[in-house]
Scaffold this active site. Sequence first.
Site, mmCIF file in Angstrom:
data_model
loop_
_atom_site.group_PDB
_atom_site.id
_atom_site.type_symbol
_atom_site.label_atom_id
_atom_site.label_comp_id
_atom_site.label_asym_id
_atom_site.label_seq_id
_atom_site.Cartn_x
_atom_site.Cartn_y
_atom_site.Cartn_z
ATOM 1 N N GLY A 90 -1.423 8.248 -11.003
ATOM 2 C CA GLY A 90 -0.853 8.998 -9.855
ATOM 3 C C GLY A 90 0.030 8.046 -8.745
ATOM 4 O O GLY A 90 -0.267 7.000 -8.853
ATOM 5 N N ASP A 129 -5.257 16.538 5.722
ATOM 6 C CA ASP A 129 -4.472 16.482 4.407
ATOM 7 C C ASP A 129 -4.758 16.988 3.281
ATOM 8 O O ASP A 129 -4.827 16.702 2.224
ATOM 9 C CB ASP A 129 -4.424 14.810 4.396
ATOM 10 C CG ASP A 129 -2.900 14.854 3.551
ATOM 11 O OD1 ASP A 129 -2.112 15.518 3.799
ATOM 12 O OD2 ASP A 129 -3.020 13.713 3.023
ATOM 13 N N GLY A 187 2.514 8.631 -1.051
ATOM 14 C CA GLY A 187 3.165 8.019 -0.125
ATOM 15 C C GLY A 187 2.160 6.892 0.334
ATOM 16 O O GLY A 187 2.582 5.769 0.762
ATOM 17 N N PHE A 188 0.866 6.806 0.064
ATOM 18 C CA PHE A 188 -0.147 5.922 0.350
ATOM 19 C C PHE A 188 -0.089 4.740 -0.673
ATOM 20 O O PHE A 188 -0.623 3.642 -0.423
ATOM 21 C CB PHE A 188 -1.583 6.671 0.047
ATOM 22 C CG PHE A 188 -1.673 7.282 -1.234
ATOM 23 C CD1 PHE A 188 -2.111 6.346 -2.144
ATOM 24 C CD2 PHE A 188 -1.759 8.407 -1.406
ATOM 25 C CE1 PHE A 188 -2.239 7.014 -3.381
ATOM 26 C CE2 PHE A 188 -2.035 9.189 -2.433
ATOM 27 C CZ PHE A 188 -2.443 8.329 -3.616
ATOM 28 N N GLY A 189 0.624 4.993 -1.642
ATOM 29 C CA GLY A 189 0.349 3.953 -2.947
ATOM 30 C C GLY A 189 0.439 4.621 -4.241
ATOM 31 O O GLY A 189 0.752 5.659 -4.624
#
Length: 815
Positions: free
Chosen positions: A505, A623, A508-510
């Site tokens: 996957g 989140d 936005g985090f990486g």
Amino acid sequence: MGKKNSTTLLQFFVPLLLVFCYLGVCIAINNITITQPLRHSETLFSSNQTFKLGFFSPTNTTNHYVGIMFNLPVMTVIWVANRENPLNDSSGTFTISEDGNLVVLNDYKQILWSSNVSNLSANCTANLMDTGNLVLQENGRTVWESFQNPTDSFVNNMRITAASRTDEKKRLSSWKSPSDPSVGDFSHGLEILQTAQIIIWKRNEIYWRSGPWNGVLFIGIPIMNSVYNNGFEVVGDRPDDGYFSFKFSDGLSLLYYQLTSDGTIVEKVWVEGNKDWLVTSSTVPTECDVYGKCGPFGSCKAGDSPICKCLKGFEPRDKEEWDKGNWTGGCTRKKPLQQCGRNITAADQDGFLKLGGVKVPDLAQWKSNLQDDCDTSCLKNCSCVAYAYYRGLGCVHWSGNLIDIQQFSVGGADLYVRLAYSELENKKDMKVIISSVVVVGFLALAGSAYVCWKFFAKHRGKKQECLQSLVEAMDLHGIENDLPLYTYEALASATDNFHSGNKLGKGGFGQVFKGKLLDGQEIAVKRLSKSSGQGINEFINEVVLISRLQHRNLVKLLGCCVEKEEKMLVYELLPNGSLDSYIFDSSKQDLLEWNRRVLIIQGIGRGLLYLHRDSRLKIIHRDLKASNILLDEELNAKISDFGLARILGGKQDQDNTTRVVGTYGYMSPEYAMLGRFSEKSDIYSFGILLLEIVTGRRNSGYSHGEDEICLSRYAWEMWNAGDVMKLTNMTSVLEANIEMEILRYVNVGLLCVQEEEKDRPNVSAILSMLNSEISELPHPKLPAFTGKMVTSKSELSQQRVYSVNNCTVSIIQAR
């Protein structure tokens, strides 16, 4: 004439009523007294209708018994009265005898079972409590209860007693077979010697044990680190006083533990809509769980071939038998201990071999409190052969044989086994050789290292800064600094250099990659992007938080990596990926039939309940969204990604931040606009997620006609119009009679997304609503963020807080 008609009616209805009773359709009774017995055709219900008491026949037999059962479509017996003396017909009664005892009588009024309490009067009453406990009372005083006389099942609020000053030890005892409730070969109870542990006996021999209780969990049950709720409790630390119990939150599904006829304790969960109980864990899943499988000083590891091996410094006592696979004879020392009875130098002292992640041996002899004194006090005692230290128990020592050591891949404790100094010589020599090589190599490379140092100084400083911050944060929160630190090379090798074919996957985090370590363990590596909004603080935050959170509906963190400007988190691999890949993918949506979606929603709810109320910390996730819900091999839900989570301390209910982070479409209005977060901001996110799971549609970017409105707004309109079934995209729903259940779930989702925080229910109430424990649901108010959604970049630039739906971002805004 009227009197004659009345007599005629009685003559007609009385025989008819007797026929109905014979067929088992008589009305339920409220309690049992000497004048009001429980007949074969009658049932006594608890006031909450969860349990019932009556006569039953197990499968494949015509014998009849009196038992307490869950009030469910599937017959689930948790207690049996006359288990050793069944009725052979349907003519029995369960009543109060003239001596005040509860008794089971056959047709000849012979007593087949009695509560057997002395010095009672006939003025006794028996009631079935809401907990499932059958209580016999004399003038309001409890004189006997089924919870103190258990059979094979262990339910919420029940106690397994080690012993007490006024009563004998209580144990569960298995049925002889699924068709025979008489006492079988296995029993289960609490044993408190130097430490408390749960034991299963086969006849009079130990068959399985849990390992010691450390105040939070049983160390020998590694699954407790990840799937057990904090509902367990052991009270008492003396052999003559103590009990073991569990209490789960009111919002959870029905759950109980059963000692099966083959000696396994199974955990069973009932979820509304299921046709049978779900078995979620068991105590003896492998051969290594059988007590003493590898004998004294042997260690067992499931999956190895062979599963048994001798500890370092030991060899098989009977090599021929050992090679045949008969390991019960165990191992013996290669060389005797040297410490005692001799004048030896400090260099020749006995030492200790560390075994990490094991079920510590049985029969600990004593314990002390100071960790620093563990090895010293063991060396001073000639009979001490091993020690361990763990929180909640202190320093535990063993003498004699070390029996029932099991090696775990996760969980367990560190065990230090005492060895003669000669067994450690090779290790000492190797240290000298390695040290010499390192020194020579260092001198040879000093010149080139100086040049490299200049280049890498900056990056190394960042790494050390991050590691130091991580250690300080873990110390601050009282977390043992034993989380594995993986090297970059190890994770690169495990993921084939982060090959795109292993990508699970992206957000936005990486990116997240699938990998396999050298020992065969499959992992998921979360590689934070250098441009990610999640920096060192978020990385440390996630490590610190998830290290302390252990629950079946939370993803498990295995370790981390801080190297080469990389920040990576290593998790257990959940093979089915994230929830959004199912509910928003038309090719996979039908794989999640309605009952499975119910399990996922309730699993997320239980995980959230643990974060908010049941864990030692009050955690606000901040989140919660579909891409942060991962699915295991059985499609059970686990909450992940705690980089943005925050702890609320003490009696604190909410907090404020000037740095709003989260995902557009899931953020509550008070958080997005004011930076105020609390349990209710997570509830808002949960409500959006619930509606998405039910409908299979994203909340943001949902088109309806010419307008692009929030899914929550559309759901609210359909709910008010009484046309909720238009929301779902599941073809199976049309074939099942579950409209009312879907209506209930949508109603609960809409209650969660109301604009005012005070209007939203807490997680416990939500789970009660979903399980129909709260029958009348409030009417939801208009959801927040119900206006037309922006669609252009120019509109986006004019708004205050935004993010794409599947990425987590940080929005830094001056206030």
